[in-house]
Scaffold this motif. Structure first.
Motif, mmCIF file in Angstrom:
data_model
loop_
_atom_site.group_PDB
_atom_site.id
_atom_site.type_symbol
_atom_site.label_atom_id
_atom_site.label_comp_id
_atom_site.label_asym_id
_atom_site.label_seq_id
_atom_site.Cartn_x
_atom_site.Cartn_y
_atom_site.Cartn_z
ATOM 1 N N ILE A 1 0.899 -1.162 -0.058
ATOM 2 C CA ILE A 1 0.074 0.096 0.109
ATOM 3 C C ILE A 1 0.813 1.241 0.022
ATOM 4 C CG2 ILE A 1 -1.602 1.310 1.455
ATOM 5 C CD1 ILE A 1 -2.923 -1.375 2.095
ATOM 6 N N ILE A 2 2.080 1.151 0.760
ATOM 7 C CA ILE A 2 2.939 2.516 0.694
ATOM 8 C C ILE A 2 3.887 2.523 -0.292
ATOM 9 C CG2 ILE A 2 4.556 3.389 2.006
ATOM 10 C CD1 ILE A 2 3.273 2.446 4.521
ATOM 11 N N LEU A 3 4.318 1.408 -0.862
ATOM 12 C CA LEU A 3 5.521 1.502 -1.788
ATOM 13 C C LEU A 3 4.976 1.540 -3.055
ATOM 14 C CD1 LEU A 3 7.886 -1.438 -0.568
ATOM 15 C CD2 LEU A 3 8.119 1.163 -0.063
ATOM 16 N N LYS A 4 3.765 0.898 -3.539
ATOM 17 C CA LYS A 4 3.315 1.018 -4.925
ATOM 18 C C LYS A 4 3.117 2.673 -5.111
ATOM 19 C CE LYS A 4 0.165 -0.611 -8.112
ATOM 20 N NZ LYS A 4 -0.605 -1.683 -8.807
ATOM 21 N N PRO A 5 2.273 3.140 -4.587
ATOM 22 C CA PRO A 5 2.083 4.466 -4.731
ATOM 23 C C PRO A 5 3.508 5.550 -5.030
ATOM 24 C CG PRO A 5 0.259 4.115 -3.310
ATOM 25 C CD PRO A 5 1.395 2.735 -3.391
ATOM 26 N N ALA A 6 4.377 5.133 -3.921
ATOM 27 C CA ALA A 6 5.619 5.765 -4.005
ATOM 28 C C ALA A 6 6.411 5.517 -5.194
ATOM 29 C CB ALA A 6 6.371 5.434 -2.815
ATOM 30 N N ALA A 7 6.234 4.326 -5.663
ATOM 31 C CA ALA A 7 7.047 3.847 -6.715
ATOM 32 C C ALA A 7 6.456 4.580 -8.069
ATOM 33 C CB ALA A 7 7.092 2.608 -6.980
ATOM 34 N N LEU A 8 5.267 4.712 -8.145
ATOM 35 C CA LEU A 8 4.462 5.376 -9.280
ATOM 36 C C LEU A 8 4.898 6.872 -9.116
ATOM 37 C CD1 LEU A 8 0.970 3.470 -9.247
ATOM 38 C CD2 LEU A 8 3.102 3.267 -10.808
ATOM 39 N N VAL A 9 4.798 7.501 -7.943
ATOM 40 C CA VAL A 9 5.198 8.812 -8.007
ATOM 41 C C VAL A 9 6.517 9.255 -8.504
ATOM 42 C CG1 VAL A 9 5.757 10.849 -6.436
ATOM 43 C CG2 VAL A 9 3.736 9.438 -6.199
ATOM 44 N N ILE A 10 7.518 8.381 -8.299
ATOM 45 C CA ILE A 10 8.847 8.416 -8.529
ATOM 46 C C ILE A 10 8.893 8.317 -9.969
ATOM 47 C CG2 ILE A 10 11.113 7.337 -8.081
ATOM 48 C CD1 ILE A 10 10.507 6.897 -5.167
ATOM 49 N N ARG A 11 8.369 7.130 -10.533
ATOM 50 C CA ARG A 11 7.992 6.874 -11.933
ATOM 51 C C ARG A 11 7.801 8.112 -12.662
ATOM 52 N NH1 ARG A 11 3.424 3.588 -14.811
ATOM 53 N NH2 ARG A 11 2.634 5.834 -14.058
ATOM 54 N N ASP A 12 6.649 8.717 -12.467
ATOM 55 C CA ASP A 12 6.049 9.833 -13.160
ATOM 56 C C ASP A 12 7.092 10.956 -13.116
ATOM 57 O OD1 ASP A 12 3.706 8.190 -13.529
ATOM 58 O OD2 ASP A 12 2.485 9.402 -12.102
ATOM 59 N N TYR A 13 7.823 11.345 -11.921
ATOM 60 C CA TYR A 13 8.565 12.346 -11.695
ATOM 61 C C TYR A 13 9.722 12.294 -12.710
ATOM 62 C CZ TYR A 13 12.476 15.162 -9.719
ATOM 63 O OH TYR A 13 13.463 16.001 -9.725
ATOM 64 N N LEU A 14 10.383 10.881 -12.756
ATOM 65 C CA LEU A 14 11.367 10.797 -13.749
ATOM 66 C C LEU A 14 11.126 10.771 -15.017
ATOM 67 C CD1 LEU A 14 13.085 7.733 -11.641
ATOM 68 C CD2 LEU A 14 14.038 10.100 -11.928
ATOM 69 N N LEU A 15 9.872 10.287 -15.399
ATOM 70 C CA LEU A 15 9.367 10.584 -16.858
ATOM 71 C C LEU A 15 9.431 11.931 -17.293
ATOM 72 C CD1 LEU A 15 8.035 9.039 -19.187
ATOM 73 C CD2 LEU A 15 5.950 9.410 -18.090
ATOM 74 N N LYS B 1 10.737 14.305 -15.918
ATOM 75 C CA LYS B 1 12.252 15.095 -15.858
ATOM 76 C C LYS B 1 12.867 14.593 -17.007
ATOM 77 C CE LYS B 1 16.070 15.412 -12.835
ATOM 78 N NZ LYS B 1 15.882 17.091 -12.391
ATOM 79 N N ALA B 2 12.798 13.010 -17.723
ATOM 80 C CA ALA B 2 13.309 12.915 -18.951
ATOM 81 C C ALA B 2 12.641 13.606 -20.325
ATOM 82 C CB ALA B 2 13.076 11.213 -18.893
ATOM 83 N N ILE B 3 11.471 13.662 -20.349
ATOM 84 C CA ILE B 3 10.983 14.366 -21.242
ATOM 85 C C ILE B 3 11.300 15.889 -21.518
ATOM 86 C CG2 ILE B 3 8.616 15.472 -22.212
ATOM 87 C CD1 ILE B 3 7.343 12.877 -21.212
ATOM 88 N N LYS B 4 11.341 16.570 -20.290
ATOM 89 C CA LYS B 4 11.826 18.046 -20.245
ATOM 90 C C LYS B 4 13.377 17.960 -20.555
ATOM 91 C CE LYS B 4 8.640 19.693 -16.983
ATOM 92 N NZ LYS B 4 8.292 20.121 -15.403
ATOM 93 N N SER B 5 14.092 16.865 -20.134
ATOM 94 C CA SER B 5 15.664 16.895 -20.524
ATOM 95 C C SER B 5 15.548 16.771 -22.122
ATOM 96 C CB SER B 5 16.351 15.852 -19.652
ATOM 97 O OG SER B 5 17.497 15.660 -20.163
ATOM 98 N N TYR B 6 14.754 15.873 -22.633
ATOM 99 C CA TYR B 6 15.126 15.668 -23.920
ATOM 100 C C TYR B 6 14.665 16.825 -24.948
ATOM 101 C CZ TYR B 6 13.504 14.380 -28.904
ATOM 102 O OH TYR B 6 13.420 14.431 -30.014
ATOM 103 N N LEU B 7 13.666 17.622 -24.380
ATOM 104 C CA LEU B 7 13.229 18.734 -25.206
ATOM 105 C C LEU B 7 14.224 19.812 -25.255
ATOM 106 C CD1 LEU B 7 9.351 18.981 -23.986
ATOM 107 C CD2 LEU B 7 10.400 18.387 -26.347
ATOM 108 N N LYS B 8 15.099 19.942 -24.071
ATOM 109 C CA LYS B 8 16.188 20.833 -23.884
ATOM 110 C C LYS B 8 17.326 20.471 -24.411
ATOM 111 C CE LYS B 8 16.915 23.300 -20.245
ATOM 112 N NZ LYS B 8 17.160 23.757 -18.604
ATOM 113 N N ARG B 9 17.628 19.317 -24.465
ATOM 114 C CA ARG B 9 18.909 18.729 -25.408
ATOM 115 C C ARG B 9 18.564 18.705 -26.734
ATOM 116 N NH1 ARG B 9 19.759 13.585 -24.792
ATOM 117 N NH2 ARG B 9 18.221 13.178 -23.613
#
Length: 154
Positions: free
Chosen positions: A22-36, A38-46
């Motif tokens: 219950i605790i780890l799955k939402p935390a993992a999804l939040v981290i996944r979305d944040y990294l996603l 961040k990767a999109i913004k990094s790609y658009l900048k690079r």
């Protein structure tokens, strides 16, 4: 040999597993979305996407402005050939220059639009794959540059 497991230990392990899920799955999804994102913004900048979007908006604005000035007409049925910009007669050189400018602006904007649409489709499919409710940032970036360069058309 008899194996005995106390019911309390089984219940405790079950609760610990359920609690961590219950605790780890939402935390993992939040981290996944944040990294996603961040990767999109990094790609658009690079990839210098904003520069491409700015060039597209500028070439499209130039194309629309040249088209707003009037239609280019060449009368080939009379000798010598006469060249017109709306109601005004122009020289052959002016006609060729304007036609070249229009074609250059049109081809530049179309080539850039193809690249932009390809990136928009790729990022859109990635966002759909990861069930992101936030929209694709590409149309907003392009619209912003279009409004800067040609506000009456946006």
């Amino acid at each position: 040999m008899e194996i005995t497991l106390p019911l309390i230990k089984i219940a405790a392990i079950s609760l610990a597993t359920l609690g961590s899920a219950i605790i780890l799955k939402p935390a993992a999804l939040v981290i996944r979305d944040y990294l996603l994102w961040k990767a999109i913004k990094s790609y658009l900048k690079r990839s210098k996407f904003e520069y491409r979007a700015m060039r597209y908006a500028a070439s499209r604005a130039a194309f629309l402005q040249l088209n707003d000035e009037g239609e280019l007409i060449a009368e080939h049925n009379k000798k010598p050939t006469r060249y017109w910009l709306e109601d005004q007669e122009i020289s052959k050189e002016e006609f060729a220059r304007r036609k070249k400018e229009i074609e250059s602006a049109r081809s530049d904007s179309l080539q850039l639009l193809l690249k932009i649409n390809k990136e928009k489709a790729i990022i859109g499919s990635i966002l759909r794959h990861f069930d992101q409710s936030e929209g694709n940032p590409i149309p907003e970036i392009v619209k912003d540059f279009e409004e800067r360069f040609y506000p009456s058309n946006a």
